[in-house]
Design a protein around this motif. Structure first.
Motif, PDB file in Angstrom:
ATOM      1  N   ARG A  36      -7.994 -43.454 -72.163  1.00  0.00           N
ATOM      2  CA  ARG A  36      -7.842 -44.804 -71.635  1.00  0.00           C
ATOM      3  C   ARG A  36      -8.126 -45.828 -72.719  1.00  0.00           C
ATOM      4  N   HIS A  38      -7.719 -47.304 -76.063  1.00  0.00           N
ATOM      5  CA  HIS A  38      -6.643 -47.198 -77.049  1.00  0.00           C
ATOM      6  C   HIS A  38      -6.526 -48.522 -77.789  1.00  0.00           C
ATOM      7  N   LYS A  40      -4.398 -50.389 -79.857  1.00  0.00           N
ATOM      8  CA  LYS A  40      -3.001 -50.378 -80.277  1.00  0.00           C
ATOM      9  C   LYS A  40      -2.757 -51.373 -81.404  1.00  0.00           C
ATOM     10  N   PHE A 349       8.009 -46.727 -72.233  1.00  0.00           N
ATOM     11  CA  PHE A 349       6.608 -46.512 -72.553  1.00  0.00           C
ATOM     12  C   PHE A 349       6.482 -45.118 -73.140  1.00  0.00           C
ATOM     13  N   THR A 350       5.619 -44.980 -74.122  1.00  0.00           N
ATOM     14  CA  THR A 350       5.325 -43.644 -74.609  1.00  0.00           C
ATOM     15  C   THR A 350       4.339 -42.996 -73.635  1.00  0.00           C
ATOM     16  N   ARG A 352       1.647 -41.714 -74.463  1.00  0.00           N
ATOM     17  CA  ARG A 352       0.322 -42.190 -74.874  1.00  0.00           C
ATOM     18  C   ARG A 352       0.007 -43.535 -74.226  1.00  0.00           C
ATOM     19  N   GLU A 353       0.985 -44.408 -74.154  1.00  0.00           N
ATOM     20  CA  GLU A 353       0.771 -45.706 -73.516  1.00  0.00           C
ATOM     21  C   GLU A 353       0.525 -45.549 -72.021  1.00  0.00           C
ATOM     22  N   THR A 356      -3.026 -44.691 -71.045  1.00  0.00           N
ATOM     23  CA  THR A 356      -4.020 -45.772 -71.001  1.00  0.00           C
ATOM     24  C   THR A 356      -3.984 -46.506 -69.670  1.00  0.00           C
ATOM     25  N   ALA A 505       3.075 -49.523 -64.925  1.00  0.00           N
ATOM     26  CA  ALA A 505       3.389 -48.122 -65.189  1.00  0.00           C
ATOM     27  C   ALA A 505       4.065 -47.484 -63.984  1.00  0.00           C
TER      28      ALA A 505
END
Length: 532
Positions: A36, A38, A40, A349-350, A352-353, A356, A505
């Motif tokens: 969570r 991150h 960036k 969105f990746t 990884r994103e 989060t 998301a």
């Protein structure tokens, strides 16, 4: 342990003190745990990256940067383009402004102002007339009109605005009137104005470049046309300049971006501000693209146009479209998507994103609550596979000022303390949120891909369930209740395991037809009661 106690213990037994320091570490709040958490890195825009490279390339070639005029009177277009000017002006944006009307103040308006609660005097009426007279002459700007009216009437700004809105509708009914000034559609329009000011005031050769916006009234914006673009343009002025200088500058400028071979061919457009036969297209071959692409245009300014500005020198002009270079270097097919990805680009969105954006929903608010949550996790982790019927004490002692007892129990026989999905962990792969069995014993193909290629969120189902249980027990104690029984059965959605996904998301996952699959039996029971 307190720091002073640690220091005293270290003096007696350093090794023991060093081991004890591990107990000082605090488990962070769930939202502050990796992944969570991150940090960036901000991303630059590929267009402005390209512009920055173009600036460096020009300066390495000895060109000085300048800022050319943006507002060009149509008279300049006629001087530069000659009989071609009407066609050029058809693609120009003309500037327009609101006219400033004569505003009279008759008895009807005085009565309406007073009807709004303003007590008028002859001095205030005269002051209001002076404000509108100054506004007509341009001494008062539109931005200051509300303030000036309010000051003249000696009222607050909100009442002054109401007076303008309700008593003087002529201000609201104004329509724009175009003038003879255009927005620069070609950097050439600015170069002639700039060169006319400095052609006889500087040592030759004069080498200047400018990278700035131009504006063209296109019929429509499409994959290769925008109404505003960045021209990366230069001029080389000397007593004598040949077309070969344009070739050499083009080559050196574009080698900076990795182009290796060049072709020059006549441009069929034949603009009238160039000497006939000198307008040239530049094609470059880039090893990554493995094809020839048009990257620039250059030519010699016409002596006719230069003479109208009093310039008796030769001038070579080269123009490169910054958007064009950026599209080539970044393999972009649509200029709209490249420049305005937030509007025209695909939404992505990746994994990884997305990781989060997945969080535990209900989470204990107190130190006691978080300690209880960890005790629940420890008990479940150690005894989740215990055969039932079974019962395990999770916690017994003081909790938020009350003595409580918490037990994990499964009264039915022939099963386990926890349901088989309780230890599942959550992975994200290609935008899908997948629950994966403990230990990676995966039979489902989607779960297998999630383990092999996805992002592990480090969230198990029991993480969410334990946090929710501790939160509910906090509520029980604070509310004064005597006991609570917390039971989970089957997980069908992330809310069933006390998780939440950021709305953006969730919109992305549903919009892209991705899946959230956290189904599985999570049977668990926790009983808590106040004890004497």
């Amino acid at each position: 342990m307190k720091r002073k106690e640690i220091v005293r213990l270290a003096k007696r037994d350093f090794e023991k003190a060093w081991i004890e320091t591990a107990k000082t570490l605090k488990k962070p709040h769930h939202d502050q745990e990796y992944p969570r958490l991150h940090f960036k890195t901000g991303k630059s825009h590929m267009l402005y990256d390209t512009i920055a490279e173009l600036r460096q390339a020009y300066m390495k070639l000895g060109f000085d940067e300048t800022v050319n005029p943006v507002f060009i009177d149509e008279e300049q277009i006629y001087k530069q383009f000659g009989p071609e000017a009407p066609a050029v002006l058809d693609r120009c944006f003309y500037l327009a402004g609101l006219p400033r009307p004569d505003i009279g103040i008759g008895m009807d308006k005085i009565e309406r102002i007073e009807g709004l609660g303003v007590k008028l005097t002859e001095e205030k009426v005269q002051g209001l007339k002076d404000v509108f007279r100054g506004y007509k002459k341009g001494d008062t700007s539109g931005d200051d009109l509300v303030l000036e009216v309010s000051s003249a009437l000696d009222v607050e700004n909100d009442l002054g605005l109401r007076v303008l809105e309700r008593v003087f509708p002529e201000l609201r009914e104004l329509t724009p009137v175009a003038n003879q000034t255009t927005l620069r559609s070609h950097m050439t329009s600015g170069w002639f104005v700039t060169l006319s000011s400095i052609h006889d005031k500087t040592k030759l050769p004069l080498k200047l470049f400018s990278i700035d916006r131009c504006f063209r009234r296109e019929q429509r914006e499409d994959s290769s046309h925008l109404m505003t673009y960045h021209s990366a343009s230069c001029v080389w002025m000397d007593d004598e300049v040949s077309l070969d200088v344009g070739m050499a500058v083009s080559e050196s400028l574009l080698e900076h971006f990795g182009f290796e071979k060049f072709r020059f061919q006549p441009d069929e457009k034949k603009s009238k501000y160039y000497v006939p036969g000198t307008q040239t297209e530049v094609y470059g071959y880039h090893p990554k693209l493995r094809e020839w692409v048009e990257v620039a245009t250059f030519g010699m300014y016409s002596p006719i146009a230069l003479a109208k500005y009093g310039i008796d020198k030769d001038v070579m002009n080269l123009g490169v479209g910054a958007e064009r270079i950026a599209m080539i270097l970044h393999n972009q097919a649509d200029v709209r998507e490249m420049v305005y990805p937030q509007t025209y680009g695909s939404w992505s969105f990746t994994d990884r994103e997305l990781a989060t954006m997945l969080r535990i929903n209900y989470y204990p608010a107190t130190t006691d609550g978080r300690a209880l949550m960890n005790s629940i996790l420890e008990t479940w982790t150690e005894n989740g596979d215990a055969d039932s019927p079974c019962e395990f004490t999770v916690f017994k002692g003081e909790f938020l000022g009350k003595d409580i007892e918490v037990v994990a129990v499964e009264p039915e026989s022939g099963t386990k303390l926890l349901g088989p999905a309780s230890m599942n962990s959550i992975h994200i792969q290609d935008g899908n949120i997948i629950g994966v069995p403990e230990g990676g014993d995966v039979q489902d193909e989607a779960a297998l891909k999630a383990v092999e290629n996805g992002v592990n969120t480090n969230i198990r189902y029991i993480n969410g369930l334990a946090a929710n249980a501790a939160y509910k027990i906090e509520e029980m104690v604070v509310s004064g209740a005597e006991e609570v029984s917390l039971r989970t059965t089957i997980s069908r959605s992330i809310s069933d395991i006390n998780l939440r996904l950021d709305e953006v998301a969730l919109n992305y996952i549903t919009g892209k037809n991705k899946v959230i699959d956290v189904r599985g039996p999570t049977f668990s029971t926790l009983n808590c009661k106040i004890i004497e």
